[in-house]
Design an enzyme around this catalytic site. Structure first.
Site, PDB file in Angstrom:
ATOM      1  N   LYS A 103       2.469  -3.422   7.285  1.00  0.00           N
ATOM      2  CA  LYS A 103       2.634  -3.615   5.832  1.00  0.00           C
ATOM      3  C   LYS A 103       4.084  -3.299   5.437  1.00  0.00           C
ATOM      4  O   LYS A 103       4.688  -4.024   4.631  1.00  0.00           O
ATOM      5  CB  LYS A 103       1.659  -2.730   5.046  1.00  0.00           C
ATOM      6  CG  LYS A 103       0.191  -3.112   5.171  1.00  0.00           C
ATOM      7  CD  LYS A 103      -0.153  -4.485   4.629  1.00  0.00           C
ATOM      8  CE  LYS A 103      -0.067  -4.571   3.122  1.00  0.00           C
ATOM      9  NZ  LYS A 103      -0.593  -5.886   2.631  1.00  0.00           N
TER      10      LYS A 103
ATOM     11  N   TYR B 246      -1.241  -0.383  11.238  1.00  0.00           N
ATOM     12  CA  TYR B 246      -1.497  -1.074   9.970  1.00  0.00           C
ATOM     13  C   TYR B 246      -0.342  -0.854   8.991  1.00  0.00           C
ATOM     14  O   TYR B 246       0.238  -1.814   8.468  1.00  0.00           O
ATOM     15  CB  TYR B 246      -2.810  -0.578   9.345  1.00  0.00           C
ATOM     16  CG  TYR B 246      -2.939  -0.894   7.861  1.00  0.00           C
ATOM     17  CD1 TYR B 246      -3.116  -2.202   7.424  1.00  0.00           C
ATOM     18  CD2 TYR B 246      -2.851   0.123   6.896  1.00  0.00           C
ATOM     19  CE1 TYR B 246      -3.217  -2.503   6.066  1.00  0.00           C
ATOM     20  CE2 TYR B 246      -2.954  -0.172   5.537  1.00  0.00           C
ATOM     21  CZ  TYR B 246      -3.132  -1.482   5.130  1.00  0.00           C
ATOM     22  OH  TYR B 246      -3.215  -1.770   3.789  1.00  0.00           O
TER      23      TYR B 246
ATOM     24  N   THR C  68       0.824  -1.212   0.000  1.00  0.00           N
ATOM     25  CA  THR C  68       0.000   0.000   0.000  1.00  0.00           C
ATOM     26  C   THR C  68       0.857   1.261   0.000  1.00  0.00           C
ATOM     27  O   THR C  68       1.989   1.234   0.499  1.00  0.00           O
ATOM     28  CB  THR C  68      -0.905   0.001   1.250  1.00  0.00           C
ATOM     29  OG1 THR C  68      -1.477   1.298   1.404  1.00  0.00           O
ATOM     30  CG2 THR C  68      -0.126  -0.316   2.527  1.00  0.00           C
ATOM     31  N   ASP C  69       0.286   2.341  -0.500  1.00  0.00           N
ATOM     32  CA  ASP C  69       1.001   3.623  -0.459  1.00  0.00           C
ATOM     33  C   ASP C  69       1.206   4.123   0.971  1.00  0.00           C
ATOM     34  O   ASP C  69       2.063   4.979   1.223  1.00  0.00           O
ATOM     35  CB  ASP C  69       0.269   4.697  -1.291  1.00  0.00           C
ATOM     36  CG  ASP C  69      -1.171   4.958  -0.863  1.00  0.00           C
ATOM     37  OD1 ASP C  69      -1.653   4.331   0.092  1.00  0.00           O
ATOM     38  OD2 ASP C  69      -1.816   5.820  -1.508  1.00  0.00           O
ATOM     39  N   GLU C  70       0.423   3.561   1.924  1.00  0.00           N
ATOM     40  CA  GLU C  70       0.515   4.050   3.308  1.00  0.00           C
ATOM     41  C   GLU C  70       1.874   3.758   3.935  1.00  0.00           C
ATOM     42  O   GLU C  70       2.225   4.371   4.953  1.00  0.00           O
ATOM     43  CB  GLU C  70      -0.599   3.442   4.162  1.00  0.00           C
ATOM     44  CG  GLU C  70      -1.971   3.863   3.689  1.00  0.00           C
ATOM     45  CD  GLU C  70      -3.076   3.615   4.707  1.00  0.00           C
ATOM     46  OE1 GLU C  70      -2.790   3.493   5.904  1.00  0.00           O
ATOM     47  OE2 GLU C  70      -4.231   3.537   4.276  1.00  0.00           O
TER      48      GLU C  70
HETATM   49  P1  NAD Z   1     -10.008  -6.943   2.958  1.00  0.00           P
HETATM   50  O1  NAD Z   1      -9.914  -6.675   4.436  1.00  0.00           O
HETATM   51  O2  NAD Z   1     -11.258  -6.613   2.236  1.00  0.00           O
HETATM   52  O3  NAD Z   1      -9.716  -8.494   2.695  1.00  0.00           O
HETATM   53  C1  NAD Z   1      -8.715  -9.195   3.349  1.00  0.00           C
HETATM   54  C2  NAD Z   1      -8.948 -10.691   3.153  1.00  0.00           C
HETATM   55  O4  NAD Z   1      -7.857 -11.399   3.786  1.00  0.00           O
HETATM   56  C3  NAD Z   1     -10.251 -11.194   3.791  1.00  0.00           C
HETATM   57  O5  NAD Z   1     -10.928 -12.042   2.893  1.00  0.00           O
HETATM   58  C4  NAD Z   1      -9.779 -11.960   5.012  1.00  0.00           C
HETATM   59  O6  NAD Z   1     -10.633 -13.034   5.360  1.00  0.00           O
HETATM   60  C5  NAD Z   1      -8.414 -12.470   4.556  1.00  0.00           C
HETATM   61  N1  NAD Z   1      -7.502 -12.741   5.686  1.00  0.00           N
HETATM   62  C6  NAD Z   1      -7.255 -11.922   6.754  1.00  0.00           C
HETATM   63  N2  NAD Z   1      -6.387 -12.521   7.577  1.00  0.00           N
HETATM   64  C7  NAD Z   1      -6.068 -13.719   7.025  1.00  0.00           C
HETATM   65  C8  NAD Z   1      -5.205 -14.787   7.407  1.00  0.00           C
HETATM   66  N3  NAD Z   1      -4.506 -14.740   8.548  1.00  0.00           N
HETATM   67  N4  NAD Z   1      -5.104 -15.854   6.581  1.00  0.00           N
HETATM   68  C9  NAD Z   1      -5.806 -15.915   5.427  1.00  0.00           C
HETATM   69  N5  NAD Z   1      -6.660 -14.944   5.031  1.00  0.00           N
HETATM   70  C10 NAD Z   1      -6.780 -13.863   5.817  1.00  0.00           C
HETATM   71  O7  NAD Z   1      -8.752  -6.214   2.341  1.00  0.00           O
HETATM   72  P2  NAD Z   1      -8.603  -5.448   0.938  1.00  0.00           P
HETATM   73  O8  NAD Z   1      -9.052  -4.057   1.087  1.00  0.00           O
HETATM   74  O9  NAD Z   1      -9.145  -6.308  -0.136  1.00  0.00           O
HETATM   75  O10 NAD Z   1      -7.012  -5.405   0.822  1.00  0.00           O
HETATM   76  C11 NAD Z   1      -6.305  -6.496   0.226  1.00  0.00           C
HETATM   77  C12 NAD Z   1      -4.814  -6.179   0.228  1.00  0.00           C
HETATM   78  O11 NAD Z   1      -4.585  -4.973  -0.505  1.00  0.00           O
HETATM   79  C13 NAD Z   1      -4.228  -5.950   1.627  1.00  0.00           C
HETATM   80  O12 NAD Z   1      -2.958  -6.544   1.677  1.00  0.00           O
HETATM   81  C14 NAD Z   1      -4.130  -4.439   1.748  1.00  0.00           C
HETATM   82  O13 NAD Z   1      -3.074  -4.079   2.611  1.00  0.00           O
HETATM   83  C15 NAD Z   1      -3.854  -4.040   0.307  1.00  0.00           C
HETATM   84  N6  NAD Z   1      -4.305  -2.694  -0.117  1.00  0.00           N
HETATM   85  C16 NAD Z   1      -5.609  -2.299   0.103  1.00  0.00           C
HETATM   86  C17 NAD Z   1      -6.027  -1.061  -0.364  1.00  0.00           C
HETATM   87  C18 NAD Z   1      -7.462  -0.593  -0.198  1.00  0.00           C
HETATM   88  O14 NAD Z   1      -7.768   0.549  -0.548  1.00  0.00           O
HETATM   89  N7  NAD Z   1      -8.381  -1.416   0.294  1.00  0.00           N
HETATM   90  C19 NAD Z   1      -5.129  -0.217  -1.017  1.00  0.00           C
HETATM   91  C20 NAD Z   1      -3.804  -0.645  -1.186  1.00  0.00           C
HETATM   92  C21 NAD Z   1      -3.427  -1.891  -0.742  1.00  0.00           C
HETATM   93  O1  TDX Z   2     -15.755   6.797   9.009  1.00  0.00           O
HETATM   94  C1  TDX Z   2     -14.768   7.260   8.405  1.00  0.00           C
HETATM   95  N1  TDX Z   2     -14.652   8.608   8.309  1.00  0.00           N
HETATM   96  C2  TDX Z   2     -13.594   9.218   7.686  1.00  0.00           C
HETATM   97  O2  TDX Z   2     -13.515  10.452   7.632  1.00  0.00           O
HETATM   98  C3  TDX Z   2     -13.767   6.431   7.806  1.00  0.00           C
HETATM   99  C4  TDX Z   2     -13.866   4.930   7.878  1.00  0.00           C
HETATM  100  C5  TDX Z   2     -12.735   7.042   7.161  1.00  0.00           C
HETATM  101  N2  TDX Z   2     -12.623   8.399   7.122  1.00  0.00           N
HETATM  102  C6  TDX Z   2     -11.456   9.004   6.439  1.00  0.00           C
HETATM  103  C7  TDX Z   2     -10.106   8.481   6.893  1.00  0.00           C
HETATM  104  C8  TDX Z   2      -9.286   8.578   5.635  1.00  0.00           C
HETATM  105  O3  TDX Z   2      -8.706   9.864   5.531  1.00  0.00           O
HETATM  106  O4  TDX Z   2     -11.564   8.665   5.066  1.00  0.00           O
HETATM  107  C9  TDX Z   2     -10.287   8.374   4.496  1.00  0.00           C
HETATM  108  C10 TDX Z   2     -10.313   6.964   3.953  1.00  0.00           C
HETATM  109  O5  TDX Z   2     -10.399   6.102   5.058  1.00  0.00           O
HETATM  110  P1  TDX Z   2     -10.443   4.496   4.869  1.00  0.00           P
HETATM  111  O6  TDX Z   2     -11.526   4.166   3.906  1.00  0.00           O
HETATM  112  O7  TDX Z   2     -10.458   3.885   6.226  1.00  0.00           O
HETATM  113  O8  TDX Z   2      -9.065   4.233   4.101  1.00  0.00           O
HETATM  114  P2  TDX Z   2      -7.534   4.577   4.489  1.00  0.00           P
HETATM  115  O9  TDX Z   2      -7.354   4.683   5.943  1.00  0.00           O
HETATM  116  O10 TDX Z   2      -7.109   5.715   3.630  1.00  0.00           O
HETATM  117  O11 TDX Z   2      -6.834   3.198   4.022  1.00  0.00           O
HETATM  118  C11 TDX Z   2      -7.248   2.505   2.814  1.00  0.00           C
HETATM  119  O12 TDX Z   2      -6.363   2.779   1.748  1.00  0.00           O
HETATM  120  C12 TDX Z   2      -5.075   2.219   1.819  1.00  0.00           C
HETATM  121  C13 TDX Z   2      -7.341   0.998   3.040  1.00  0.00           C
HETATM  122  O13 TDX Z   2      -8.244   0.735   4.103  1.00  0.00           O
HETATM  123  C14 TDX Z   2      -5.990   0.395   3.306  1.00  0.00           C
HETATM  124  O14 TDX Z   2      -6.085  -1.017   3.407  1.00  0.00           O
HETATM  125  C15 TDX Z   2      -5.084   0.742   2.148  1.00  0.00           C
HETATM  126  O15 TDX Z   2      -3.783   0.288   2.407  1.00  0.00           O
END
Ligand code: NAD
Ligand code: TDX
Length: 342
Positions: free
Chosen positions: A159, A155, A128-130
């Site tokens: 990562k 988190y 992730t970019d985070e």
């Molecule tokens: P998500 O939380 O929706 O899904 C995570 C999945 O992993 C779930 O199905 C969960 O059951 C499974 N899981 C959790 N712990 C596990 C374990 N110990 N063993 C096996 N499975 C397990 O997450 P997401 O938003 O789809 O993110 C997927 C990946 O992408 C993550 O690695 C996250 O860091 C990365 N990512 C997410 C975002 C975003 O905006 N959501 C952005 C950049 C990177």
């Molecule tokens: O209730 C909320 N109110 C609010 O203002 C929530 C849930 C979020 N926010 C803000 C926090 C952030 O600035 O919105 C922005 C986005 O929040 P999230 O959806 O929780 O995402 P973020 O924390 O940016 O992280 C996401 O992007 C990078 C994913 O959850 C991560 O898994 C990924 O790595």
């Protein structure tokens, strides 16, 4: 000739789930294994349309279970690993950091060991970019692949730590790896604890939308389909050992995102409620995707087209998210948010 075997971890979650469907449909000649522990964030109902396809397989297991991983890897001899499984929600990492270390760090290290043992052809680690920390509000600054790691939340620290293990297994053992670092995703099957699906699901029920702080924090949004095409490209064409940033130049404040959704649904902006800020809330993320674009990647969605498609999807798939927000999710929501009238 035996088929190429691809292990996708976390394929019952949001991005992994979209990627499983994309791969099963695009590569009928690959055997796609979805491995997932089915935590609160994972569900298999999203895969009804592919679950009976010959090239789709599901394995319920925890990536941190070393014995189970080694047995599975020895049995299936995977060619490619695409590793999504993680604890992914920043707010939950503030409540309970320990599970983030167990899954994101130890789980990744177990998968790296198992991959080294059988000699996989490619291990793509979805990061992730985070991990780069936060940017200030100067719109000319971006995260590049050379930006130093500087994670701020439990988190992102977990990562970044997993990224360093992936890098080390390449440097030390020659494991063929790629690390991808993507900006915020949105799209179908996004779990309603994250900003966009939380806003859509609450606005549709005329419920208050919690915005942290002043709502001016900026995120760089990418439609999940465009993330899938990027990972596909890196899997097949990425240079071993390289990192690729993924983003589509869609920077918006949280308030702009929430207002867009409210206005698209024809509801009142009075639904917005400013609530206490997230601890250590990163100000701004913004990706420079030039390296990936040179490899041949181009996003297909703008934020405008992507958010319209996503809102439409949530309207058409109420049964999927309603079943989530009515269950255990309620307890999390009550713990996490304090509204004015509570
Ligand atoms: P998500 O939380 O929706 O899904 C995570 C999945 O992993 C779930 O199905 C969960 O059951 C499974 N899981 C959790 N712990 C596990 C374990 N110990 N063993 C096996 N499975 C397990 O997450 P997401 O938003 O789809 O993110 C997927 C990946 O992408 C993550 O690695 C996250 O860091 C990365 N990512 C997410 C975002 C975003 O905006 N959501 C952005 C950049 C990177
Ligand atoms: O209730 C909320 N109110 C609010 O203002 C929530 C849930 C979020 N926010 C803000 C926090 C952030 O600035 O919105 C922005 C986005 O929040 P999230 O959806 O929780 O995402 P973020 O924390 O940016 O992280 C996401 O992007 C990078 C994913 O959850 C991560 O898994 C990924 O790595």
């Amino acid at each position: 000739m035996t088929q190429i075997k691809v292990l996708i971890t976390g394929g019952a979650g949001f991005i992994g789930g979209n990627f499983v469907q994309y791969m099963v449909n695009k590569y009928p000649m690959y055997d796609i294994f979805n491995l997932d522990a089915l935590t609160y964030a994972g569900d298999l109902t999203k895969h009804r349309e592919i679950e009976n396809k010959k090239n789709y397989h599901f394995v319920k297991a925890n990536i941190a279970d070393r014995k189970a991983m080694f047995e599975l890897f020895e049995k299936e001899k995977f060619d490619y690993i695409v590793h999504f499984a993680a604890e992914s929600h920043v707010d939950r990492s503030i409540i309970d950091p320990g599970i983030f270390v167990r899954t994101n760090v130890i789980g990744t290290q177990v998968l790296l060991d198992a991959s080294k043992q059988i000699g996989v052809s490619k291990f793509v680690h979805i990061s992730t970019d985070e991990v780069y920390g936060e940017l200030d509000f100067n719109p000319t600054t971006f995260f590049t692949e050379d930006t130093p790691l500087n994670p701020n939340s439990p988190y992102s620290a977990s990562k970044a730590s997993s990224d360093l293990f992936v890098r080390a297994y390449h440097e030390t053992f020659g494991l063929p790896v790629n690390i991808t670092r993507c900006s915020n995703n949105y799209g179908p099957f996004h779990f309603p604890e994250k900003l966009i699906p939380l806003t859509i699901s609450r606005v549709l029920k005329d419920e208050k939308v919690p915005v942290y702080g002043d709502g001016k924090n900026i995120r760089d949004w990418l439609h999940v389909f465009d993330h899938c095409t990027a990972i596909d490209l890196v899997l097949h064409k990425g240079d071993n050992g390289d990192v690729y940033n993924i983003g589509g130049h869609n920077e918006l404040t949280n308030l702009e995102v929430v207002k867009t959704i409210i206005n698209t649904l024809g509801k009142s902006e009075e639904l917005i409620e400013f609530v206490v800020d997230r601890l250590g809330h990163d100000k701004r993320y913004a990706i420079d995707p030039a390296k990936l674009e040179k490899l041949g990647w181009k996003p297909t969605y703008t934020f405008e087209t992507g958010i319209a498609q996503t809102i439409e999807w949530y309207l058409d798939n109420k049964c999927w998210w309603e079943q989530i927000v009515s269950g255990e999710y309620q307890n999390y929501f009550k713990k996490q948010y304090k509204f004015e009238k509570d």
